[in-house]
Write a protein that holds these residues in place. Structure first.
Motif, PDB file in Angstrom:
ATOM      1  N   PHE A 101       7.212  10.361  51.114  1.00 15.65           N
ATOM      2  CA  PHE A 101       7.298   9.236  52.049  1.00 15.65           C
ATOM      3  C   PHE A 101       8.660   8.557  52.027  1.00 15.65           C
ATOM      4  CE2 PHE A 101       2.450   8.157  52.334  1.00 15.65           C
ATOM      5  CZ  PHE A 101       2.233   9.400  52.910  1.00 15.65           C
ATOM      6  N   GLY A 102       9.632   9.176  51.364  1.00 17.21           N
ATOM      7  CA  GLY A 102      11.011   8.734  51.496  1.00 17.21           C
ATOM      8  C   GLY A 102      11.412   7.530  50.678  1.00 17.21           C
ATOM      9  N   VAL A 103      10.662   7.220  49.616  1.00 16.62           N
ATOM     10  CA  VAL A 103      10.985   6.027  48.824  1.00 16.62           C
ATOM     11  C   VAL A 103      12.271   6.248  48.021  1.00 16.62           C
ATOM     12  CG1 VAL A 103      10.174   4.402  47.091  1.00 16.62           C
ATOM     13  CG2 VAL A 103       8.545   5.414  48.691  1.00 16.62           C
ATOM     14  N   SER A 104      12.305   7.298  47.212  1.00 13.47           N
ATOM     15  CA  SER A 104      13.510   7.562  46.424  1.00 13.47           C
ATOM     16  C   SER A 104      14.707   7.868  47.315  1.00 13.47           C
ATOM     17  CB  SER A 104      13.271   8.707  45.435  1.00 13.47           C
ATOM     18  OG  SER A 104      12.728   9.831  46.084  1.00 13.47           O
ATOM     19  N   THR A 105      14.447   8.390  48.514  1.00 12.64           N
ATOM     20  CA  THR A 105      15.533   8.690  49.448  1.00 12.64           C
ATOM     21  C   THR A 105      16.297   7.429  49.828  1.00 12.64           C
ATOM     22  OG1 THR A 105      13.841  10.148  50.419  1.00 12.64           O
ATOM     23  CG2 THR A 105      16.031  10.210  51.392  1.00 12.64           C
ATOM     24  N   ILE A 106      15.597   6.304  49.894  1.00 12.23           N
ATOM     25  CA  ILE A 106      16.262   5.040  50.220  1.00 12.23           C
ATOM     26  C   ILE A 106      17.311   4.720  49.162  1.00 12.23           C
ATOM     27  CG2 ILE A 106      15.937   2.540  50.506  1.00 12.23           C
ATOM     28  CD1 ILE A 106      13.177   3.144  51.686  1.00 12.23           C
ATOM     29  N   TYR A 107      16.955   4.886  47.901  1.00 10.28           N
ATOM     30  CA  TYR A 107      17.911   4.641  46.819  1.00 10.28           C
ATOM     31  C   TYR A 107      19.121   5.573  46.940  1.00 10.28           C
ATOM     32  CZ  TYR A 107      14.284   1.972  44.311  1.00 10.28           C
ATOM     33  OH  TYR A 107      13.334   1.043  43.940  1.00 10.28           O
ATOM     34  N   LEU A 108      18.855   6.843  47.214  1.00 10.51           N
ATOM     35  CA  LEU A 108      19.942   7.818  47.319  1.00 10.51           C
ATOM     36  C   LEU A 108      20.867   7.483  48.482  1.00 10.51           C
ATOM     37  CD1 LEU A 108      17.895  11.101  46.709  1.00 10.51           C
ATOM     38  CD2 LEU A 108      19.218   9.791  45.036  1.00 10.51           C
ATOM     39  N   ALA A 109      20.288   7.109  49.614  1.00 10.12           N
ATOM     40  CA  ALA A 109      21.095   6.773  50.786  1.00 10.12           C
ATOM     41  C   ALA A 109      21.923   5.511  50.546  1.00 10.12           C
ATOM     42  CB  ALA A 109      20.194   6.592  52.008  1.00 10.12           C
ATOM     43  N   LEU A 110      21.347   4.520  49.872  1.00 10.28           N
ATOM     44  CA  LEU A 110      22.101   3.312  49.539  1.00 10.28           C
ATOM     45  C   LEU A 110      23.277   3.645  48.631  1.00 10.28           C
ATOM     46  CD1 LEU A 110      19.157   0.823  48.866  1.00 10.28           C
ATOM     47  CD2 LEU A 110      20.776   0.704  50.773  1.00 10.28           C
ATOM     48  N   ALA A 111      23.047   4.527  47.665  1.00 11.10           N
ATOM     49  CA  ALA A 111      24.120   4.915  46.753  1.00 11.10           C
ATOM     50  C   ALA A 111      25.233   5.651  47.493  1.00 11.10           C
ATOM     51  CB  ALA A 111      23.564   5.773  45.623  1.00 11.10           C
ATOM     52  N   VAL A 112      24.859   6.617  48.328  1.00  9.34           N
ATOM     53  CA  VAL A 112      25.860   7.365  49.093  1.00  9.34           C
ATOM     54  C   VAL A 112      26.625   6.435  50.022  1.00  9.34           C
ATOM     55  CG1 VAL A 112      26.156   9.075  50.932  1.00  9.34           C
ATOM     56  CG2 VAL A 112      24.772   9.623  48.930  1.00  9.34           C
ATOM     57  N   GLY A 113      25.919   5.545  50.702  1.00 13.19           N
ATOM     58  CA  GLY A 113      26.595   4.605  51.593  1.00 13.19           C
ATOM     59  C   GLY A 113      27.606   3.746  50.853  1.00 13.19           C
ATOM     60  N   SER A 114      27.231   3.266  49.687  1.00 17.57           N
ATOM     61  CA  SER A 114      28.148   2.457  48.876  1.00 17.57           C
ATOM     62  C   SER A 114      29.339   3.279  48.397  1.00 17.57           C
ATOM     63  CB  SER A 114      27.410   1.860  47.676  1.00 17.57           C
ATOM     64  OG  SER A 114      26.433   0.922  48.098  1.00 17.57           O
ATOM     65  N   ASN A 115      29.072   4.515  47.987  1.00 21.67           N
ATOM     66  CA  ASN A 115      30.164   5.374  47.522  1.00 21.67           C
ATOM     67  C   ASN A 115      31.153   5.693  48.635  1.00 21.67           C
ATOM     68  OD1 ASN A 115      29.082   5.455  44.953  1.00 21.67           O
ATOM     69  ND2 ASN A 115      28.074   7.423  45.227  1.00 21.67           N
ATOM     70  N   TRP A 128      12.578   4.377  56.406  1.00 22.30           N
ATOM     71  CA  TRP A 128      14.041   4.294  56.482  1.00 22.30           C
ATOM     72  C   TRP A 128      14.469   3.344  57.599  1.00 22.30           C
ATOM     73  CZ3 TRP A 128      14.353  10.339  56.402  1.00 22.30           C
ATOM     74  CH2 TRP A 128      13.949  10.792  55.135  1.00 22.30           C
ATOM     75  N   ARG A 129      13.750   3.369  58.726  1.00 20.29           N
ATOM     76  CA  ARG A 129      14.077   2.431  59.800  1.00 20.29           C
ATOM     77  C   ARG A 129      13.840   0.996  59.344  1.00 20.29           C
ATOM     78  NH1 ARG A 129      11.603   6.587  63.044  1.00 20.29           N
ATOM     79  NH2 ARG A 129       9.603   5.489  62.960  1.00 20.29           N
ATOM     80  N   GLU A 130      12.770   0.776  58.578  1.00 18.44           N
ATOM     81  CA  GLU A 130      12.505  -0.566  58.069  1.00 18.44           C
ATOM     82  C   GLU A 130      13.617  -1.030  57.144  1.00 18.44           C
ATOM     83  OE1 GLU A 130       8.517  -1.422  56.540  1.00 18.44           O
ATOM     84  OE2 GLU A 130       7.780   0.342  57.609  1.00 18.44           O
ATOM     85  N   ALA A 131      14.146  -0.111  56.348  1.00 21.52           N
ATOM     86  CA  ALA A 131      15.257  -0.466  55.464  1.00 21.52           C
ATOM     87  C   ALA A 131      16.522  -0.747  56.263  1.00 21.52           C
ATOM     88  CB  ALA A 131      15.506   0.646  54.458  1.00 21.52           C
ATOM     89  N   GLY A 132      16.707  -0.005  57.352  1.00 21.61           N
ATOM     90  CA  GLY A 132      17.863  -0.236  58.226  1.00 21.61           C
ATOM     91  C   GLY A 132      18.569   1.050  58.575  1.00 21.61           C
ATOM     92  N   ASP A 133      18.773   1.286  59.876  1.00 21.11           N
ATOM     93  CA  ASP A 133      19.436   2.516  60.308  1.00 21.11           C
ATOM     94  C   ASP A 133      20.861   2.603  59.767  1.00 21.11           C
ATOM     95  OD1 ASP A 133      17.226   3.446  61.661  1.00 21.11           O
ATOM     96  OD2 ASP A 133      17.817   2.566  63.578  1.00 21.11           O
ATOM     97  N   ASP A 134      21.613   1.500  59.806  1.00 21.37           N
ATOM     98  CA  ASP A 134      22.991   1.529  59.334  1.00 21.37           C
ATOM     99  C   ASP A 134      23.072   1.678  57.818  1.00 21.37           C
ATOM    100  OD1 ASP A 134      24.030   1.327  61.857  1.00 21.37           O
ATOM    101  OD2 ASP A 134      24.313  -0.842  61.799  1.00 21.37           O
ATOM    102  N   LEU A 135      22.140   1.036  57.111  1.00 24.25           N
ATOM    103  CA  LEU A 135      22.159   1.084  55.649  1.00 24.25           C
ATOM    104  C   LEU A 135      21.662   2.410  55.100  1.00 24.25           C
ATOM    105  CD1 LEU A 135      20.763  -2.403  54.540  1.00 24.25           C
ATOM    106  CD2 LEU A 135      23.006  -1.478  53.980  1.00 24.25           C
ATOM    107  N   VAL A 136      20.617   2.955  55.748  1.00 24.99           N
ATOM    108  CA  VAL A 136      19.888   4.076  55.152  1.00 24.99           C
ATOM    109  C   VAL A 136      19.832   5.294  56.066  1.00 24.99           C
ATOM    110  CG1 VAL A 136      17.592   4.813  54.371  1.00 24.99           C
ATOM    111  CG2 VAL A 136      18.512   2.609  53.623  1.00 24.99           C
TER     112      VAL A 136
END
Length: 225
Positions: A82-96, A123-131
């Motif tokens: 359901f993409g929970v850990s993916t949110i963390y990974l996407a946030l990390a990549v975005g920050s990097n 992921w949409r709830e977290a944010g398209d630009d962020l995640v």
């Protein structure tokens, strides 16, 4: 009264609230599962069709922190659910990418269409630009979807049913450079079902160094050397 454990994840309040909610849902579902669900293949796919079984929150925070520390730009998640850990990974990549520049992506795999759609919703709830913009979700048989268009990979998060774990990793190994990290969940409690995978990674000729981190049920950290 002791202070709460620090949370390394840099994100807006609504993302932290969403992650806390999703982890709680996952814990509730997992507590209701039969105790044999990890050890028995009988009916496993059907049982897991509507279940989170997300990577534990402390493990997600560790993987996020690891991705930030190593500057990981390209990450493959084998078993998105359901993409929970993916949110963390996407946030990390975005920050990097914001800090280091260049291009990067989280390649996520999921064979179950209803889970893939639920992941996109989160992921949409977290944010398209962020995640969302940092994720390439590949639906279907991962032994097919991971065959092509794979960049040099910095980190692999592997949390998938055992029979496809080693074949999936072997597909990615040509793209793992020196210093690439492979993370495997449940490496203590599921050591038997991951026997072939762990045997490969721990072989003296494999080209990996290995560490079992004593999180609940174990978390294996392997570094390609």
């Amino acid at each position: 009264m002791s202070d709460p454990a620090p949370n390394p994840v840099v994100a807006p309040d609504h993302v932290h609230a969403l992650l806390n909610h999703l982890h709680q849902e996952s814990l509730t579902q997992e507590a209701a599962l039969p105790s044999t669900y990890l050890s028995s293949p009988d009916g496993f796919d059907e049982l897991m069709q509507d279940k989170f079984i997300a990577l534990d929150q402390d493990k997600c925070q560790f993987v996020y922190q690891l991705a930030r520390a190593t500057g990981a730009r390209n990450i493959v998640e084998i078993g998105t659910s359901f993409g929970v850990s993916t949110i963390y990974l996407a946030l990390a990549v975005g920050s990097n990418l914001g800090r280091l520049g260049g291009e990067g992506i989280v390649i996520a795999t999921e064979k179950e269409p209803t889970k893939a759609e639920k992941a996109r919703q989160h992921w949409r709830e977290a944010g398209d630009d962020l995640v969302t913009r940092h994720i390439d979700l590949r639906e279907g048989d991962l032994l097919e979807t991971l065959r092509d268009n794979i960049p040099q990979v910095d980190l692999v998060l592997l949390d998938i049913w055992a029979p496809v774990a080693l074949p999936a990793l072997k597909l990615l190994e040509p793209k793992l450079g020196s210093g690439a990290v492979v993370i495997i969940d449940n490496s203590i409690t599921s050591a038997t079902r991951y026997k072939e995978l762990l045997g490969h990674l721990r072989s003296p000729t494999s080209g990996y160094t290995n560490l079992t981190i004593p999180y609940s049920k174990g978390l294996e950290m392997c570094v390609k050397i």
